[in-house]
Design a protein around this motif. Structure first.
Motif, mmCIF file in Angstrom:
data_model
loop_
_atom_site.group_PDB
_atom_site.id
_atom_site.type_symbol
_atom_site.label_atom_id
_atom_site.label_comp_id
_atom_site.label_asym_id
_atom_site.label_seq_id
_atom_site.Cartn_x
_atom_site.Cartn_y
_atom_site.Cartn_z
ATOM 1 N N CYS A 19 0.631 -1.100 -0.119
ATOM 2 C CA CYS A 19 -0.104 -0.227 -0.041
ATOM 3 C C CYS A 19 0.734 1.313 -0.045
ATOM 4 O O CYS A 19 1.695 1.743 1.380
ATOM 5 N N CYS A 38 -7.534 5.279 2.077
ATOM 6 C CA CYS A 38 -7.118 4.606 1.254
ATOM 7 C C CYS A 38 -8.237 4.849 0.356
ATOM 8 O O CYS A 38 -8.350 5.629 -0.113
ATOM 9 N N CYS A 41 -6.289 2.143 -5.077
ATOM 10 C CA CYS A 41 -5.215 2.173 -6.513
ATOM 11 C C CYS A 41 -5.366 1.258 -6.755
ATOM 12 O O CYS A 41 -5.260 0.691 -7.920
ATOM 13 N N GLY A 42 -5.785 -0.299 -6.069
ATOM 14 C CA GLY A 42 -5.881 -1.842 -6.206
ATOM 15 C C GLY A 42 -4.506 -2.765 -6.387
ATOM 16 O O GLY A 42 -4.522 -3.484 -6.414
ATOM 17 N N CYS A 44 -2.854 -3.410 -3.396
ATOM 18 C CA CYS A 44 -3.313 -4.322 -2.085
ATOM 19 C C CYS A 44 -3.820 -6.147 -2.890
ATOM 20 O O CYS A 44 -3.782 -6.589 -2.582
HETATM 21 FE FE1 SF4 Z 1 -3.689 1.113 0.011
HETATM 22 FE FE2 SF4 Z 1 -5.050 -1.155 -1.438
HETATM 23 FE FE3 SF4 Z 1 -6.384 0.929 -1.000
HETATM 24 FE FE4 SF4 Z 1 -4.182 1.339 -3.181
HETATM 25 S S1 SF4 Z 1 -6.324 -0.040 -2.293
HETATM 26 S S2 SF4 Z 1 -4.440 2.720 -1.611
HETATM 27 S S3 SF4 Z 1 -3.099 -0.439 -1.435
HETATM 28 S S4 SF4 Z 1 -5.832 -0.411 0.753
#
Ligand code: SF4
Length: 56
Positions: A19, A38, A41-42, A44
């Protein structure tokens, strides 16, 4: 909107380091995404071995 971690989470911690905004932390029995941090962005999603992370 924020990504979410379901009860499929086995608390392995694989997602936390992916992240970019440090929104993932260890919670009670599973990891949790801070919805206020959050940015959806995806990054994770693909890190989770059990597919527990989904878009809200
Ligand atoms: Fe963090 Fe996942 Fe949110 Fe991206 S989608 S900001 S990696 S928790």
């Amino acid at each position: 909107m924020a990504h979410k971690i379901s009860d499929e989470c086995i608390s392995c911690g694989a997602c936390a380091g992916s992240c970019p905004v440090d929104a993932i932390s260890e919670g009670d029995g599973k990891y949790v995404v801070n919805a206020d941090t959050c940015i959806d962005c995806g990054a994770c999603e693909g890190e989770c071995p059990t597919g527990a992370i989904t878009a809200d």
